[in-house]
Design an enzyme around this catalytic site. Structure first.
Site, short mmCIF file in Angstrom:
data_model
loop_
_atom_site.label_atom_id
_atom_site.label_comp_id
_atom_site.label_asym_id
_atom_site.label_seq_id
_atom_site.Cartn_x
_atom_site.Cartn_y
_atom_site.Cartn_z
CG LEU A 317 7.72 3.03 0.60
CD1 LEU A 317 9.11 2.42 0.58
CD2 LEU A 317 6.86 2.01 -0.04
CB CYS A 403 -4.53 4.48 0.44
SG CYS A 403 -4.27 3.52 1.90
NE ARG A 540 5.31 -5.02 -4.46
CZ ARG A 540 5.12 -6.17 -5.09
NH1 ARG A 540 4.94 -7.36 -4.43
NH2 ARG A 540 4.81 -5.97 -6.55
#
Length: 675
Positions: A317, A403, A540
């Site tokens: 992250l 990405c 997340r």
């Protein structure tokens, strides 16, 4: 009577709801945007920029650069303007003498130094104001800034403090000498085993960075591989030219034959030259078929096998996935961790910031490094440099093919590699060659464009041709971002394709992990069973509630109390001070990254406030109050509140200190945040 809720609204019990109006929606695409050296987007997501071809004026381009463009973070120093020399601060002598631009006057520095911070002990935390009971101060007789009650965790762990006089917990490691002045002290160092358990690994010194920056760092394996690729490309180009010429000759011969047939009853035999051309034309097809794979054999050495089945994996992250956060997640049950995405070109330029991304805490049981780039020349050479400098302390190197942000995608890196399998093959094979026994893993998305999933086409090639050690697939396309739920049915298709490929080729089974929307142990279990993956990479979900790993391990929904959450914040601060340093710069770096973490954690809705379980990651709550004042405070989306929480552990934030969260919903220390 059952309430009817709008889709996407969290089912909070009526007695806790303050207003039916939902809280401000948080844009997760913006939350991972690029703002600087270490905020380029990771798996991440955000910082949409207009295409170079977009016909927009200057104001429109500025407006559309993304929520995070231009974030700035000030560097605060203490000492009332007295900048103490680093060598003198550590108890040494400066070899620059009068030419040193920093002060060597320790008494003057201590007289103007910011006061020591009294870091709270766990038993000082409470769910009622002031939430952290203050400790009694014991200022030094000579300097009020030095407090005998201070405790320096770095000093306790290793027997010495690397910040010396500049430490904001200085009172823990000074004493009054025989001449009446203060002097630094060292404690009896802990045993080697205990010391090894605390000290970070993979430090890369200045000589290495200087050699890389000056292009004088030896990379023989990468050089040999890239040379073989160059020779192969030249041979392929020559073969293609010959094939094209042969095809043209064949066409001319065929035309000539047609002319002959038109004037003679019996066609002549095919000339030998034409037969040779046809044979060459067949060769051309073989050359095309082999273009995807460079003809360079892998080194015949045994790779480490990755036994990841059933293990929990914290996703790499950007910005928020730093070492202190990973260390916290490990303490809560994360088995596999990976450093923040690093740019291969920046590693090769000797960037100190980039090389800091490979640091590993000893508590990280399985640790990897993630690289992002667009060419074999950068990725293969960076991989060899990392292997040479940090090889014993790295378990795998991950190639970022996921990405989605424009800043990365438009250079041909990240998820753009999904549409360039030939290039990707050369990259992964080359990295595998130079990494020795360190396995290469790969992180993918389902594809680039919505409705055009392509990852399943790569699956058969990954174990056979690429030789990867593990695969992770995020269940969304590059274009999709977070606008839809992850596609676990497609992940299942990729798992089955990969498994069939290894069975058909009689190859060892490699781990394949999925990712997307995992926010509870129930969701984790369901996704595992539905897709057949070996595990799930969590991103997340871990940012919002780092204790998710504990829930998965213990198979329960943890109704964590506000005080327990505050203790995790205290631990994060302690880990941050150990990593970033205990001087003023380190304290405010810890403060900044704590606020980044709180910008996600405030979104957690306590289990005890929900009418039903499990909670869903995409559900947003109405305005609500907690079961106590601390729980209400931890639910605040106001950045000023996050700074107040940081001050409970790290002292008062400097007046000049500025913080803007990734979501940029509000800010601290600017006109925007002062209203």
């Amino acid at each position: 009577m059952t309430r009817t809720l709008q889709p996407g609204v969290a089912p909070i019990k009526a007695e806790y709801i303050i207003s039916a109006e939902p809280k401000e929606f948080v844009d997760d695409d913006a939350a991972e945007g690029a703002t600087g050296t270490h905020e380029r987007g990771g798996d991440g997501d955000g910082d949409e920029r207009p295409s170079k071809r977009a016909k927009t004026n200057r104001q429109d381009r500025k407006k559309n650069r993304g929520a995070n463009k231009g974030r700035r973070f000030t560097k605060s120093t203490d000492g009332g303007g007295v900048q103490l020399c680093f060598k003198v601060a550590n108890g040494g002598a400066c070899d620059r003498g009068d030419s040193c631009k920093f002060s060597h006057d320790i008494p003057a520095y201590l007289a103007s130094k910011d006061p020591d911070i009294l870091f709270p002990f766990p038993d000082a935390l409470t769910a009622e104001p002031p939430f952290v009971r203050p400790r009694e101060r014991s200022p030094n007789a000579l300097y009020e800034s030095v407090d005998a009650s201070a405790v320096c965790s770095g000093f306790l762990a290793t027997g010495e403090c690397k910040q010396g006089w500049k430490c904001r917990f200085l009172g823990a490691h000074v004493r009054t000498g025989e001449d009446g002045t203060l002097e630094l002290v060292k404690s009896d160092p802990p045993g080697e085993k205990d010391k090894d358990a605390e000290e970070e690994r993979n430090f890369v010194g200045f000589p290495v960075l200087k050699a890389l920056h000056g292009r004088k760092y030896p990379l023989p394996l990468a050089t040999a591989y890239l040379k073989s690729l160059e020779e192969k490309d030249k041979a392929d180009a020559a073969a293609a030219r010959a094939a094209k010429a042969a095809a043209a000759a064949s066409s001319e011969a065929a035309a000539a034959q047609q002319d002959v047939e038109a004037t003679t009853a019996d066609p002549p035999a095919v000339p030998e030259a034409a037969a040779a051309v046809k044979e060459e034309d067949t060769t051309m097809v073989d050359v095309d078929a082999q273009k995807d794979t460079p003809d360079v054999p892998m080194r015949p050495q045994e790779k480490r096998r990755l036994n990841w089945t059933g293990k929990t994996y914290l996703a790499p992250l950007t910005t928020v996935g730093n070492l202190p956060f990973r260390r916290l997640c490990v303490s809560l049950g994360a088995d596999i961790t990976c450093g923040e995405m690093g740019l291969a070109t920046s590693f090769l330029q000797g960037s100190r910031e980039e090389w800091s991304l490979v640091r590993r805490h000893p508590s990280e049981r399985t640790f990897g490094v993630q690289l992002c780039g667009n060419k074999p020349t950068s990725l293969v050479t960076a991989a060899e440099a990392i292997a040479r400098e940090c090889g014993p302390n790295i378990d795998f190197v991950d190639v970022n093919c996921g990405c989605p942000i424009d800043l990365v995608f438009q250079t041909g890196a990240g998820s753009a590699l999904l549409d360039a399998p030939s290039k990707l093959s050369k990259i992964v094979i080359g990295m595998s060659n130079v990494l020795g026994e360190i396995p290469v893993t790969i992180k993918l998305r389902t594809g680039v464009k919505d409705g055009k999933n392509t990852a399943h086409k790569l699956m058969p090639r990954l174990p056979r041709e690429f030789g990867v050690g593990a695969v992770t697939i995020h269940g969304r396309t590059r274009q999709q971002r977070y606008t839809k739920l992850a596609d676990w049915d497609y992940i299942k298709q990729c798992v089955e394709t990969l498994r069939q490929a290894t069975d058909d080729e009689n190859l060892p089974t490699i781990p394949i992990f999925g990712g997307g929307d995992c926010y509870s142990y129930e969701g984790y279990k369901t996704s595992m069973e539905q897709s057949g993956v070996d595990g799930i990479m969590i991103g997340r979900g871990a940012l919002i509630k780092p204790w998710l790993f504990t829930e998965i391990k213990e198979q329960r929904s943890w109704d964590i109390s506000s005080r327990e959450r505050l203790e995790l914040i205290r631990q994060y601060c302690e880990f941050g001070l150990n990593h970033f340093g205990s001087d003023t710069t380190g304290v405010n770096s810890t403060r900044r990254f704590l606020c980044e973490a709180l910008s996600f954690q405030y979104r957690y809705i306590p289990v005890g406030l929900l009418e039903r379980l499990p909670a869903q990651l995409n559900e947003r709550p109405p305005a609500y109050r907690g079961r106590d004042e601390l729980e209400t405070m931890l639910a605040s989306g106001n950045v000023k509140t996050w700074v107040e929480i940081s001050e409970m552990f790290l002292g008062k934030a400097p007046e000049e200190w500025v913080f803007t969260p990734k979501h940029k919903s509000n800010a601290y220390g600017s006109e925007e945040g002062q209203g």
